[in-house]
Design a protein around this motif. Structure first.
Motif, PDB file in Angstrom:
ATOM      1  N   THR A 181     -23.587   5.775  14.876  1.00  0.00           N
ATOM      2  CA  THR A 181     -24.894   5.332  15.370  1.00  0.00           C
ATOM      3  C   THR A 181     -25.999   6.315  15.025  1.00  0.00           C
ATOM      4  O   THR A 181     -27.071   5.922  14.522  1.00  0.00           O
ATOM      5  N   ARG A 182     -25.780   7.604  15.272  1.00  0.00           N
ATOM      6  CA  ARG A 182     -26.832   8.590  14.998  1.00  0.00           C
ATOM      7  C   ARG A 182     -27.133   8.693  13.513  1.00  0.00           C
ATOM      8  O   ARG A 182     -28.300   8.749  13.099  1.00  0.00           O
ATOM      9  N   GLN A 191     -26.660   6.410  11.144  1.00  0.00           N
ATOM     10  CA  GLN A 191     -27.339   5.208  10.660  1.00  0.00           C
ATOM     11  C   GLN A 191     -28.786   5.142  11.146  1.00  0.00           C
ATOM     12  O   GLN A 191     -29.668   4.662  10.422  1.00  0.00           O
ATOM     13  N   ARG A 192     -29.032   5.658  12.336  1.00  0.00           N
ATOM     14  CA  ARG A 192     -30.410   5.719  12.820  1.00  0.00           C
ATOM     15  C   ARG A 192     -31.245   6.643  11.941  1.00  0.00           C
ATOM     16  O   ARG A 192     -32.380   6.319  11.573  1.00  0.00           O
ATOM     17  N   ASP A 193     -30.669   7.806  11.579  1.00  0.00           N
ATOM     18  CA  ASP A 193     -31.376   8.738  10.707  1.00  0.00           C
ATOM     19  C   ASP A 193     -31.627   8.133   9.326  1.00  0.00           C
ATOM     20  O   ASP A 193     -32.713   8.280   8.750  1.00  0.00           O
ATOM     21  N   SER A 233     -31.816   4.940   8.518  1.00  0.00           N
ATOM     22  CA  SER A 233     -32.774   3.840   8.600  1.00  0.00           C
ATOM     23  C   SER A 233     -34.208   4.318   8.762  1.00  0.00           C
ATOM     24  O   SER A 233     -35.151   3.677   8.292  1.00  0.00           O
ATOM     25  N   SER A 234     -34.375   5.460   9.429  1.00  0.00           N
ATOM     26  CA  SER A 234     -35.731   5.967   9.671  1.00  0.00           C
ATOM     27  C   SER A 234     -36.270   6.794   8.502  1.00  0.00           C
ATOM     28  O   SER A 234     -37.452   7.117   8.469  1.00  0.00           O
ATOM     29  N   ASP A 235     -35.415   7.133   7.538  1.00  0.00           N
ATOM     30  CA  ASP A 235     -35.862   7.901   6.374  1.00  0.00           C
ATOM     31  C   ASP A 235     -36.664   6.998   5.449  1.00  0.00           C
ATOM     32  O   ASP A 235     -36.239   5.892   5.113  1.00  0.00           O
ATOM     33  N   ARG A 236     -37.835   7.471   5.020  1.00  0.00           N
ATOM     34  CA  ARG A 236     -38.733   6.673   4.186  1.00  0.00           C
ATOM     35  C   ARG A 236     -38.677   7.061   2.717  1.00  0.00           C
ATOM     36  O   ARG A 236     -39.367   6.471   1.899  1.00  0.00           O
ATOM     37  N   ASN A 294     -24.830  13.257  12.132  1.00  0.00           N
ATOM     38  CA  ASN A 294     -26.193  12.821  11.813  1.00  0.00           C
ATOM     39  C   ASN A 294     -26.490  13.146  10.350  1.00  0.00           C
ATOM     40  O   ASN A 294     -25.640  13.684   9.638  1.00  0.00           O
TER      41      ASN A 294
END
Length: 244
Positions: free
Chosen positions: A12-13, A15-17, A19-22, A221
């Motif tokens: 979870t952590r 994938q959150r990181d 997904s938030s990377d631009r 992460n």
């Protein structure tokens, strides 16, 4: 012995990181389960399979997922009729180059020559501020584990021995999985899911010892994953004998 690799983590952590990377650099990691993450151009789980095979440590490797970790282990034991010692490995963990499956099995053999039902846990030294992240082992002078404290405050224990998800359970300890899950059947999932909870429960019931290593890689992460990937891409000295 047999090996059971626990591959049920959702990441979870991480994938959150991702997904938030631009930047778009990590788009290839979206939806990739942690055991399949590429570390140095090889999936993480493949490194375990390779090391276990090359070392001759086990004669069977099972990968389990979806259920809680303890239930996954119980499923593997029952479904495959395992009647042997079992190495349980977290599918999101790798160790540094001083770790050796050969030395681990030698240590287990020595312990079980004295007491056939002995089990073995790994540990490594963590910093004071990290005790709240891990299960911390308290041991005696012979490295017999007295207890494992789950994510204690630094003031709650003098020990700094963090315990990663790598356990060697004797065949005599495996029937206790049923007893543990029966006892915890009505407990909240966090009390029966994590494998460390079974370890804590096992310690007063079987002889459990610690084996020290220098450290681990965790891919919890994105920064920790990148540290792991760089190590295996650029710093690993001998890929063929790694962890063997």
């Amino acid at each position: 012995m047999k090996a059971v690799i626990l591959a049920a983590g959702y990441g979870t952590r991480l994938q959150r990181d991702v997904s938030s990377d631009r930047s778009g650099r990590f788009a290839h990691l979206v939806g990739v389960p942690k055991p399949l993450l590429p570390v140095g151009r090889s999936p993480l789980i493949s490194r375990w399979v390779r090391a276990l095979t090359r070392s001759g440590t086990v004669d069977g490797i099972y990968v389990v997922e979806r259920l809680g970790a303890v239930a996954c282990l119980q499923l593997a034991v029952k479904h495959f009729g395992i009647q042997d010692g079992v190495i349980v490995i977290g599918g999101d963990t790798l160790f540094r180059e001083d770790f050796s499956l050969g030395r681990v099995t030698q240590k287990v053999s020595e312990l079980q020559a004295r007491s056939g039902d002995s089990c073995l846990l790994l540990c490594y030294r963590c910093r004071d501020e990290e005790t709240q992240k891990y299960g911390i082992l308290e041991v005696d002078d012979d490295l017999r584990v007295l207890r494992m404290k789950e994510k204690p405050q630094p003031s709650e224990t003098e020990s700094r021995r963090a315990c990663p998800c790598f356990y060697v359970f004797s065949k005599e300890s495996l029937p206790l999985l049923d007893a543990f899950l029966e006892e915890k059947k009505d407990a909240p999932i966090e009390e029966r899911d994590a494998p460390g909870n079974f370890v804590s429960w096992l310690i007063p019931r079987k002889p459990v010892f610690a084996h020290e290593i220098s450290g681990r890689f965790d891919v919890g992460n994105l920064p920790s994953y990148l540290e792991c990937d760089v190590y295996f891409s650029e710093k690993l000295q001998d890929d063929k004998s790694f962890m063997v």
